[in-house]
Design a protein around this motif. Structure first.
Motif, PDB file in Angstrom:
ATOM      1  N   ASP A 114      -3.334  16.432 -61.907  1.00 45.78           N
ATOM      2  CA  ASP A 114      -2.077  17.161 -61.735  1.00 45.78           C
ATOM      3  C   ASP A 114      -1.040  16.317 -61.009  1.00 45.78           C
ATOM      4  OD1 ASP A 114      -3.434  19.178 -62.990  1.00 45.78           O
ATOM      5  OD2 ASP A 114      -3.117  20.685 -61.435  1.00 45.78           O
ATOM      6  N   SER A 115      -1.486  15.460 -60.088  1.00 41.39           N
ATOM      7  CA  SER A 115      -0.542  14.567 -59.399  1.00 41.39           C
ATOM      8  C   SER A 115       0.079  13.588 -60.384  1.00 41.39           C
ATOM      9  CB  SER A 115      -1.258  13.802 -58.279  1.00 41.39           C
ATOM     10  OG  SER A 115      -1.644  14.682 -57.245  1.00 41.39           O
ATOM     11  N   PHE A 116      -0.738  13.070 -61.307  1.00 45.12           N
ATOM     12  CA  PHE A 116      -0.213  12.189 -62.357  1.00 45.12           C
ATOM     13  C   PHE A 116       0.870  12.899 -63.158  1.00 45.12           C
ATOM     14  CE2 PHE A 116      -0.379  11.474 -66.957  1.00 45.12           C
ATOM     15  CZ  PHE A 116       0.093  10.160 -67.026  1.00 45.12           C
ATOM     16  N   PHE A 117       0.589  14.125 -63.562  1.00 43.74           N
ATOM     17  CA  PHE A 117       1.541  14.886 -64.370  1.00 43.74           C
ATOM     18  C   PHE A 117       2.840  15.137 -63.604  1.00 43.74           C
ATOM     19  CE2 PHE A 117      -0.246  17.328 -68.196  1.00 43.74           C
ATOM     20  CZ  PHE A 117       0.820  16.945 -68.987  1.00 43.74           C
ATOM     21  N   ALA A 118       2.717  15.528 -62.339  1.00 44.44           N
ATOM     22  CA  ALA A 118       3.901  15.811 -61.534  1.00 44.44           C
ATOM     23  C   ALA A 118       4.781  14.577 -61.393  1.00 44.44           C
ATOM     24  CB  ALA A 118       3.489  16.334 -60.168  1.00 44.44           C
ATOM     25  N   GLU A 119       4.155  13.410 -61.250  1.00 49.20           N
ATOM     26  CA  GLU A 119       4.916  12.170 -61.118  1.00 49.20           C
ATOM     27  C   GLU A 119       5.770  11.888 -62.354  1.00 49.20           C
ATOM     28  OE1 GLU A 119       2.099   9.112 -60.301  1.00 49.20           O
ATOM     29  OE2 GLU A 119       1.399  10.076 -58.448  1.00 49.20           O
ATOM     30  N   GLN A 120       5.297  12.325 -63.514  1.00 49.72           N
ATOM     31  CA  GLN A 120       6.018  12.043 -64.765  1.00 49.72           C
ATOM     32  C   GLN A 120       7.346  12.791 -64.860  1.00 49.72           C
ATOM     33  OE1 GLN A 120       4.406   9.529 -66.397  1.00 49.72           O
ATOM     34  NE2 GLN A 120       3.002   9.908 -64.685  1.00 49.72           N
ATOM     35  N   ILE A 121       7.470  13.903 -64.135  1.00 46.21           N
ATOM     36  CA  ILE A 121       8.707  14.692 -64.263  1.00 46.21           C
ATOM     37  C   ILE A 121       9.602  14.607 -63.032  1.00 46.21           C
ATOM     38  CG2 ILE A 121       7.637  16.305 -65.880  1.00 46.21           C
ATOM     39  CD1 ILE A 121       7.534  18.335 -63.613  1.00 46.21           C
ATOM     40  N   LYS A 122       9.063  14.086 -61.929  1.00 43.85           N
ATOM     41  CA  LYS A 122       9.859  14.055 -60.699  1.00 43.85           C
ATOM     42  C   LYS A 122      11.097  13.172 -60.812  1.00 43.85           C
ATOM     43  CE  LYS A 122       6.529  15.396 -57.144  1.00 43.85           C
ATOM     44  NZ  LYS A 122       5.792  14.992 -55.921  1.00 43.85           N
ATOM     45  N   GLY A 123      11.062  12.163 -61.644  1.00 41.02           N
ATOM     46  CA  GLY A 123      12.206  11.263 -61.742  1.00 41.02           C
ATOM     47  C   GLY A 123      13.185  11.593 -62.855  1.00 41.02           C
ATOM     48  N   LEU A 124      12.938  12.680 -63.589  1.00 45.57           N
ATOM     49  CA  LEU A 124      13.808  13.019 -64.719  1.00 45.57           C
ATOM     50  C   LEU A 124      15.124  13.611 -64.220  1.00 45.57           C
ATOM     51  CD1 LEU A 124      11.091  14.557 -67.063  1.00 45.57           C
ATOM     52  CD2 LEU A 124      12.046  12.255 -67.138  1.00 45.57           C
ATOM     53  N   SER A 125      16.225  13.137 -64.794  1.00 44.73           N
ATOM     54  CA  SER A 125      17.550  13.447 -64.245  1.00 44.73           C
ATOM     55  C   SER A 125      17.917  14.926 -64.302  1.00 44.73           C
ATOM     56  CB  SER A 125      18.622  12.623 -64.979  1.00 44.73           C
ATOM     57  OG  SER A 125      18.620  12.936 -66.366  1.00 44.73           O
ATOM     58  N   ASN A 126      17.452  15.638 -65.314  1.00 45.53           N
ATOM     59  CA  ASN A 126      17.847  17.053 -65.441  1.00 45.53           C
ATOM     60  C   ASN A 126      16.785  18.014 -64.902  1.00 45.53           C
ATOM     61  OD1 ASN A 126      16.126  16.368 -67.661  1.00 45.53           O
ATOM     62  ND2 ASN A 126      16.722  18.277 -68.659  1.00 45.53           N
ATOM     63  N   ILE A 127      15.727  17.465 -64.268  1.00 44.46           N
ATOM     64  CA  ILE A 127      14.646  18.286 -63.729  1.00 44.46           C
ATOM     65  C   ILE A 127      14.672  18.219 -62.202  1.00 44.46           C
ATOM     66  CG2 ILE A 127      12.171  18.765 -63.773  1.00 44.46           C
ATOM     67  CD1 ILE A 127      13.418  18.819 -66.562  1.00 44.46           C
ATOM     68  N   GLU A 128      14.689  19.361 -61.547  1.00 44.35           N
ATOM     69  CA  GLU A 128      14.546  19.390 -60.096  1.00 44.35           C
ATOM     70  C   GLU A 128      13.170  19.940 -59.758  1.00 44.35           C
ATOM     71  OE1 GLU A 128      16.773  20.816 -55.996  1.00 44.35           O
ATOM     72  OE2 GLU A 128      17.863  20.734 -57.899  1.00 44.35           O
ATOM     73  N   PHE A 129      12.386  19.130 -59.065  1.00 47.05           N
ATOM     74  CA  PHE A 129      11.006  19.475 -58.719  1.00 47.05           C
ATOM     75  C   PHE A 129      11.000  20.017 -57.295  1.00 47.05           C
ATOM     76  CE2 PHE A 129       6.563  18.898 -57.710  1.00 47.05           C
ATOM     77  CZ  PHE A 129       5.909  19.042 -58.932  1.00 47.05           C
ATOM     78  N   ILE A 130      10.653  21.289 -57.138  1.00 44.73           N
ATOM     79  CA  ILE A 130      10.766  21.972 -55.851  1.00 44.73           C
ATOM     80  C   ILE A 130       9.372  22.388 -55.392  1.00 44.73           C
ATOM     81  CG2 ILE A 130      11.781  23.940 -54.637  1.00 44.73           C
ATOM     82  CD1 ILE A 130      13.941  23.914 -56.938  1.00 44.73           C
ATOM     83  N   GLU A 131       8.898  21.781 -54.315  1.00 48.99           N
ATOM     84  CA  GLU A 131       7.553  22.055 -53.802  1.00 48.99           C
ATOM     85  C   GLU A 131       7.600  22.968 -52.577  1.00 48.99           C
ATOM     86  OE1 GLU A 131       4.854  18.329 -54.106  1.00 48.99           O
ATOM     87  OE2 GLU A 131       6.887  17.541 -53.900  1.00 48.99           O
ATOM     88  N   ASN A 132       6.420  23.514 -52.271  1.00 48.17           N
ATOM     89  CA  ASN A 132       6.244  24.311 -51.052  1.00 48.17           C
ATOM     90  C   ASN A 132       7.141  25.555 -51.026  1.00 48.17           C
ATOM     91  OD1 ASN A 132       4.867  24.738 -48.621  1.00 48.17           O
ATOM     92  ND2 ASN A 132       6.486  23.778 -47.417  1.00 48.17           N
ATOM     93  N   GLN A 133       7.326  26.161 -52.192  1.00 47.90           N
ATOM     94  CA  GLN A 133       8.091  27.411 -52.264  1.00 47.90           C
ATOM     95  C   GLN A 133       7.338  28.408 -53.159  1.00 47.90           C
ATOM     96  OE1 GLN A 133      12.308  27.703 -52.441  1.00 47.90           O
ATOM     97  NE2 GLN A 133      12.645  25.561 -51.873  1.00 47.90           N
ATOM     98  N   LYS A 134       6.838  29.444 -52.548  1.00 47.62           N
ATOM     99  CA  LYS A 134       6.090  30.466 -53.269  1.00 47.62           C
ATOM    100  C   LYS A 134       7.024  31.559 -53.753  1.00 47.62           C
ATOM    101  CE  LYS A 134       2.043  33.479 -52.808  1.00 47.62           C
ATOM    102  NZ  LYS A 134       0.946  33.903 -51.915  1.00 47.62           N
ATOM    103  N   VAL A 135       6.935  31.881 -55.043  1.00 48.93           N
ATOM    104  CA  VAL A 135       7.756  32.956 -55.603  1.00 48.93           C
ATOM    105  C   VAL A 135       7.252  34.294 -55.079  1.00 48.93           C
ATOM    106  CG1 VAL A 135       8.444  34.150 -57.718  1.00 48.93           C
ATOM    107  CG2 VAL A 135       8.370  31.652 -57.660  1.00 48.93           C
TER     108      VAL A 135
END
Length: 410
Positions: A114-135
């Motif tokens: 899952d860490s590998f997968f998360a790394e693939q999208i963290k640098g994408l310009s139109n994607i904001e990756f927001i951690e430590n926030q529970k809905v």
């Protein structure tokens, strides 16, 4: 007062389905938020086995992510599966992957995968990756969905539930209630120094009478470690009043096929529990302004318990649907049913066959018979190898005529 942030799409959950969806929405022109309740690297209780279908799904995303994954470590190559029948006899079935012969399957901790997968999208310009926030709350209005987390609020046109077996998106917007006949309870514990592991990485599935319809597994990991677990249909857990931890510990300490292998084994963690919502019954996967993906959509294989391949597949299909939704400005339940149709067109045939195979586990003698025949006849072994990859061939396993042919023709 929390300030509301505006995104075209909000994906809840950063597991394989959510990350796939976000990756496929790169350069789409849409603003996308991925909200994850934990902080990476984070664990996900799982068997950690990655089938050939997972590798194929990566290539369907694009060659870049597939090749990056193949280079990523730590992981262990898995060349097949060793089945243990109720009578304790074993049968080795090698994995094949005609599309990518050098990558049959792997075992990789979900923390690393899952860490590998998360790394693939963290640098994408139109994607904001927001951690430590529970809905915490979701409210659908006529033209938007409002989402409240522990730290922020969000407004979006479309919310994507990729938040696993206990999906809040499902609970708040879809209410697919847990049905114990279509759900399994599972346990996992990492061990070191389990003896008797296959040198070529064969994973082990143990189908013993006292845990049917379910199985005990041993999946080899790098560094002489193993993912060891137990999964049983939840309806059977209730019916037989099974204590999973006690059953798991009893098997390791007392079962004739297992006890000697665990004498010097060292547990590396406490026993962890999890639930598996099985794809053995069709359920609504979407509605007004929402889609469900992966485990949140109950897409786990009822026979093997494998869900990562279908999770990635659902993320791909969801991204295609989302692009069409924004192109046509349609986010209503009727339009989103197209997503359900696409999912079940691609997956239902195999899910249905796997459910039938799960039902066969009620007859231990049948499993014993099949293993005996396959061990005596190479043609049967080759047929079973082909069945792992071909759903049309796999259908033969649920037909009485198949076993009649085995009885008289082999």
């Amino acid at each position: 007062m929390k300030k509301s942030r505006l995104f075209d799409v909000v994906i809840v959950g950063a597991g394989p389905s959510g990350c796939t969806c976000a990756y496929q929405l790169a350069e789409s022109g849409l603003s996308v938020a991925v909200i994850e309740k934990d902080v990476f690297p984070r664990d996900k209780v799982c068997g950690d086995a990655l089938s050939a279908d997972v590798i194929n799904q990566f290539y369907r995303m694009d060659n870049t992510i597939a090749e990056a994954f193949l280079k990523r470590n730590p992981k262990k190559v898995s060349n097949g599966v060793r089945f243990f029948a109720p009578n304790y006899k074993s049968l080795d079935i090698p994995f094949t992957n005609p599309k990518h012969k050098d990558a049959a399957g792997f075992v990789m901790k979900r923390l690393d995968f899952d860490s590998f997968f998360a790394e693939q999208i963290k640098g994408l310009s139109n994607i904001e990756f927001i951690e430590n926030q529970k809905v915490k709350a979701i409210d659908t209005k006529e033209d938007s969905v409002f989402i409240e987390t522990s730290l922020s609020t969000f407004q979006t046109k479309l919310i994507i539930g990729a938040d696993g077996a206990n999906s809040i998106v499902n609970r708040k917007l879809n209410n697919n209630k847990l049905n114990k006949k279509h759900h399994s309870g599972g346990l996992r514990q990492y061990f070191e120094n389990v003896t008797g592991l296959d040198d070529t990485g064969f994973i082990e599935l143990h189908f013993y009478k006292e845990i049917l319809p379910g199985y005990f597994w041993v999946f080899p990991l790098p560094g002489n470690k193993a993912n060891v677990g137990l999964g049983i249909l939840s309806s059977e857990i209730s019916k037989q009043n099974i204590n999973l931890k006690e059953k798991f510990t009893h098997l390791i300490n007392n079962h004739p096929n297992l006890k000697d292998r665990f004498k010097k084994a060292k547990p590396l963690e406490t026993i962890k529990g999890f639930g598996l919502p099985l794809g053995s019954k069709k359920k609504p996967l979407s509605g007004n302004r929402f889609l469900l993906l992966g485990d949140a959509a109950n897409l786990i294989d009822p026979f093997t318990g494998e869900g990562i391949g279908n999770a990635i597949r659902s993320g791909r299909f969801a991204a295609t649907h989302i692009k069409e939704a924004f192109k046509t400005n349609r986010f209503d339940a009727d339009f989103n049913k197209k997503y359900d149709i696409k999912i079940y067109q691609a997956m239902w045939n195999e899910l249905r066959v796997s459910k039938s195979l799960q039902n066969l586990l009620k007859y231990p003698w049948l499993f014993n018979f099949l293993v005996k025949k396959a061990n005596k006849n190479k043609s049967v072994q080759l047929l079973l190898t082909s069945m792992l990859d071909d759903v049309d061939l796999k259908k033969e396993l649920v037909k009485p005529s198949f076993y009649v042919k085995l009885l008289f023709n082999f």
